[in-house]
Design a protein around this motif. Structure first.
Motif, PDB file in Angstrom:
ATOM      1  N   TYR A 107      21.837   8.650 -14.379  1.00 33.89           N
ATOM      2  CA  TYR A 107      22.911   8.124 -13.534  1.00 33.89           C
ATOM      3  C   TYR A 107      22.549   8.335 -12.066  1.00 33.89           C
ATOM      4  CZ  TYR A 107      27.427   7.050 -11.624  1.00 33.89           C
ATOM      5  OH  TYR A 107      28.432   6.464 -10.884  1.00 33.89           O
ATOM      6  N   GLU A 108      22.740   7.298 -11.257  1.00 37.21           N
ATOM      7  CA  GLU A 108      22.411   7.358  -9.833  1.00 37.21           C
ATOM      8  C   GLU A 108      23.672   7.589  -9.016  1.00 37.21           C
ATOM      9  OE1 GLU A 108      19.895   4.152  -8.535  1.00 37.21           O
ATOM     10  OE2 GLU A 108      18.853   4.112 -10.466  1.00 37.21           O
ATOM     11  N   THR A 109      23.582   8.506  -8.072  1.00 35.29           N
ATOM     12  CA  THR A 109      24.741   8.884  -7.274  1.00 35.29           C
ATOM     13  C   THR A 109      24.311   9.262  -5.863  1.00 35.29           C
ATOM     14  OG1 THR A 109      26.604  10.439  -7.141  1.00 35.29           O
ATOM     15  CG2 THR A 109      24.577  11.274  -8.107  1.00 35.29           C
ATOM     16  N   ASP A 110      25.272   9.265  -4.964  1.00 30.31           N
ATOM     17  CA  ASP A 110      25.007   9.768  -3.611  1.00 30.31           C
ATOM     18  C   ASP A 110      25.608  11.162  -3.449  1.00 30.31           C
ATOM     19  OD1 ASP A 110      27.721   9.233  -3.450  1.00 30.31           O
ATOM     20  OD2 ASP A 110      27.587   7.981  -1.678  1.00 30.31           O
ATOM     21  N   LEU A 111      26.012  11.759  -4.570  1.00 35.01           N
ATOM     22  CA  LEU A 111      26.734  13.029  -4.589  1.00 35.01           C
ATOM     23  C   LEU A 111      28.014  12.849  -3.780  1.00 35.01           C
ATOM     24  CD1 LEU A 111      23.878  15.664  -4.377  1.00 35.01           C
ATOM     25  CD2 LEU A 111      25.080  14.860  -6.390  1.00 35.01           C
ATOM     26  N   ALA A 112      28.320  13.720  -2.880  1.00 35.93           N
ATOM     27  CA  ALA A 112      29.560  13.604  -2.111  1.00 35.93           C
ATOM     28  C   ALA A 112      29.243  13.039  -0.731  1.00 35.93           C
ATOM     29  CB  ALA A 112      30.227  14.960  -1.988  1.00 35.93           C
ATOM     30  N   TRP A 171      30.947  19.615   7.305  1.00 35.59           N
ATOM     31  CA  TRP A 171      30.385  20.572   6.356  1.00 35.59           C
ATOM     32  C   TRP A 171      30.883  21.995   6.587  1.00 35.59           C
ATOM     33  CZ3 TRP A 171      24.567  19.452   5.009  1.00 35.59           C
ATOM     34  CH2 TRP A 171      24.481  18.198   4.420  1.00 35.59           C
ATOM     35  N   ASN A 172      31.328  22.330   7.789  1.00 39.18           N
ATOM     36  CA  ASN A 172      31.855  23.680   8.004  1.00 39.18           C
ATOM     37  C   ASN A 172      33.217  23.857   7.329  1.00 39.18           C
ATOM     38  OD1 ASN A 172      33.162  22.002   9.809  1.00 39.18           O
ATOM     39  ND2 ASN A 172      33.298  23.551  11.417  1.00 39.18           N
ATOM     40  N   ILE A 173      33.867  22.767   6.980  1.00 38.08           N
ATOM     41  CA  ILE A 173      35.149  22.806   6.285  1.00 38.08           C
ATOM     42  C   ILE A 173      34.932  22.700   4.780  1.00 38.08           C
ATOM     43  CG2 ILE A 173      37.381  21.650   5.991  1.00 38.08           C
ATOM     44  CD1 ILE A 173      36.945  20.574   8.890  1.00 38.08           C
ATOM     45  N   ILE A 174      34.124  21.704   4.381  1.00 44.58           N
ATOM     46  CA  ILE A 174      33.830  21.503   2.961  1.00 44.58           C
ATOM     47  C   ILE A 174      32.399  20.999   2.828  1.00 44.58           C
ATOM     48  CG2 ILE A 174      34.791  19.163   2.923  1.00 44.58           C
ATOM     49  CD1 ILE A 174      35.696  19.813   0.018  1.00 44.58           C
ATOM     50  N   SER A 175      31.620  21.705   2.069  1.00 44.19           N
ATOM     51  CA  SER A 175      30.221  21.348   1.870  1.00 44.19           C
ATOM     52  C   SER A 175      30.104  20.356   0.714  1.00 44.19           C
ATOM     53  CB  SER A 175      29.420  22.601   1.537  1.00 44.19           C
ATOM     54  OG  SER A 175      28.159  22.254   1.049  1.00 44.19           O
ATOM     55  N   PRO A 176      29.206  19.386   0.823  1.00 49.63           N
ATOM     56  CA  PRO A 176      29.029  18.458  -0.298  1.00 49.63           C
ATOM     57  C   PRO A 176      28.564  19.171  -1.562  1.00 49.63           C
ATOM     58  CG  PRO A 176      27.374  18.059   1.397  1.00 49.63           C
ATOM     59  CD  PRO A 176      28.330  19.065   1.947  1.00 49.63           C
ATOM     60  N   TRP A 177      27.902  20.299  -1.419  1.00 52.21           N
ATOM     61  CA  TRP A 177      27.444  21.031  -2.603  1.00 52.21           C
ATOM     62  C   TRP A 177      28.614  21.663  -3.351  1.00 52.21           C
ATOM     63  CZ3 TRP A 177      23.202  18.863  -3.159  1.00 52.21           C
ATOM     64  CH2 TRP A 177      22.388  18.568  -2.078  1.00 52.21           C
ATOM     65  N   ASP A 178      29.700  21.941  -2.652  1.00 54.99           N
ATOM     66  CA  ASP A 178      30.875  22.528  -3.299  1.00 54.99           C
ATOM     67  C   ASP A 178      31.592  21.538  -4.209  1.00 54.99           C
ATOM     68  OD1 ASP A 178      30.377  24.863  -1.908  1.00 54.99           O
ATOM     69  OD2 ASP A 178      31.866  24.447  -0.344  1.00 54.99           O
ATOM     70  N   VAL A 179      31.448  20.271  -3.926  1.00 59.77           N
ATOM     71  CA  VAL A 179      32.181  19.249  -4.679  1.00 59.77           C
ATOM     72  C   VAL A 179      31.254  18.271  -5.392  1.00 59.77           C
ATOM     73  CG1 VAL A 179      34.207  19.398  -3.176  1.00 59.77           C
ATOM     74  CG2 VAL A 179      32.422  17.722  -2.679  1.00 59.77           C
ATOM     75  N   ALA A 180      29.967  18.573  -5.427  1.00 63.67           N
ATOM     76  CA  ALA A 180      28.982  17.615  -5.947  1.00 63.67           C
ATOM     77  C   ALA A 180      29.252  17.207  -7.393  1.00 63.67           C
ATOM     78  CB  ALA A 180      27.572  18.179  -5.807  1.00 63.67           C
ATOM     79  N   ARG A 181      29.519  18.168  -8.273  1.00 65.73           N
ATOM     80  CA  ARG A 181      29.751  17.808  -9.683  1.00 65.73           C
ATOM     81  C   ARG A 181      30.987  16.929  -9.812  1.00 65.73           C
ATOM     82  NH1 ARG A 181      29.293  23.367 -12.932  1.00 65.73           N
ATOM     83  NH2 ARG A 181      30.738  23.920 -11.279  1.00 65.73           N
ATOM     84  N   ALA A 182      32.050  17.293  -9.126  1.00 64.79           N
ATOM     85  CA  ALA A 182      33.273  16.481  -9.179  1.00 64.79           C
ATOM     86  C   ALA A 182      33.013  15.088  -8.615  1.00 64.79           C
ATOM     87  CB  ALA A 182      34.392  17.169  -8.404  1.00 64.79           C
ATOM     88  N   ALA A 183      32.188  15.010  -7.568  1.00 62.48           N
ATOM     89  CA  ALA A 183      31.865  13.720  -6.963  1.00 62.48           C
ATOM     90  C   ALA A 183      31.105  12.826  -7.935  1.00 62.48           C
ATOM     91  CB  ALA A 183      31.065  13.925  -5.686  1.00 62.48           C
ATOM     92  N   PHE A 235      38.878  13.996  -9.795  1.00 59.03           N
ATOM     93  CA  PHE A 235      38.083  14.550  -8.705  1.00 59.03           C
ATOM     94  C   PHE A 235      38.723  15.826  -8.154  1.00 59.03           C
ATOM     95  CE2 PHE A 235      36.941  14.474  -4.085  1.00 59.03           C
ATOM     96  CZ  PHE A 235      35.602  14.791  -4.226  1.00 59.03           C
ATOM     97  N   ARG A 236      40.025  15.765  -7.885  1.00 63.65           N
ATOM     98  CA  ARG A 236      40.736  16.941  -7.359  1.00 63.65           C
ATOM     99  C   ARG A 236      40.668  18.122  -8.333  1.00 63.65           C
ATOM    100  NH1 ARG A 236      43.827  12.922  -5.258  1.00 63.65           N
ATOM    101  NH2 ARG A 236      45.270  12.819  -6.980  1.00 63.65           N
ATOM    102  N   LYS A 237      40.905  17.833  -9.613  1.00 61.42           N
ATOM    103  CA  LYS A 237      40.870  18.912 -10.618  1.00 61.42           C
ATOM    104  C   LYS A 237      39.455  19.462 -10.770  1.00 61.42           C
ATOM    105  CE  LYS A 237      44.861  17.586 -13.298  1.00 61.42           C
ATOM    106  NZ  LYS A 237      45.419  17.470 -14.630  1.00 61.42           N
ATOM    107  N   GLY A 238      38.453  18.606 -10.643  1.00 63.66           N
ATOM    108  CA  GLY A 238      37.066  19.028 -10.785  1.00 63.66           C
ATOM    109  C   GLY A 238      36.573  19.907  -9.659  1.00 63.66           C
ATOM    110  N   MET A 239      37.212  19.776  -8.492  1.00 61.91           N
ATOM    111  CA  MET A 239      36.812  20.608  -7.351  1.00 61.91           C
ATOM    112  C   MET A 239      37.297  22.020  -7.579  1.00 61.91           C
ATOM    113  SD  MET A 239      37.116  18.354  -3.911  1.00 61.91           S
ATOM    114  CE  MET A 239      38.815  17.893  -4.020  1.00 61.91           C
TER     115      MET A 239
END
Length: 125
Positions: free
Chosen positions: A64-69, A76-88, A121-125
């Protein structure tokens, strides 16, 4: 409820990642006829979604191809893409299926499915 495994993906250039392992999210199942319709709607859009007693499993397949978050760097100082990557990724799977089938769906159904994907998405985060 939660994640089955870590995110395993290869970087293929700017905002382009390809899963090297499946990624599965386990969502708590609410027992109701609405939940059965929820699962049925996504299955009809060819999403890999299964139910077990008490849960719903949503899977992003290998390859599966994705751009992650898609989070702007300045936030990023508020929310890092790595913190939500799986949910994204799971959100991308749902929205991708919705985009493919959008012309065959009425606007109300599209809005309902978008809200469901956003809730996952919200629940996954």
């Amino acid at each position: 409820m939660g994640w089955h495994g870590l995110l395993q993906a290869e970087f293929h250039g700017a905002k382009h990642w390809v899963l090297t392992e499946t990624l599965t999210y386990e969502l708590e199942k609410i027992r109701s006829i609405e939940m059965d319709r929820w699962v049925s709607s996504w299955k009809n859009l060819n999403v890999d979604i299964e139910t077990t007693p008490g849960t719903i499993l949503i899977t992003a397949p290998i390859g599966y191809e994705t751009d992650l978050a898609s989070i702007p760097r300045f936030t990023w100082n508020i929310i890092s893409p790595w913190d939500v990557a799986r949910a994204a990724v799971i959100h991308d799977v749902l929205y991708g299926a919705l985009r493919k089938a959008r012309t065959g769906l009425n606007p109300q159904t599209v809005n309902i499915l978008r809200a469901q994907a956003d809730n996952v998405f919200r629940k996954g985060m």
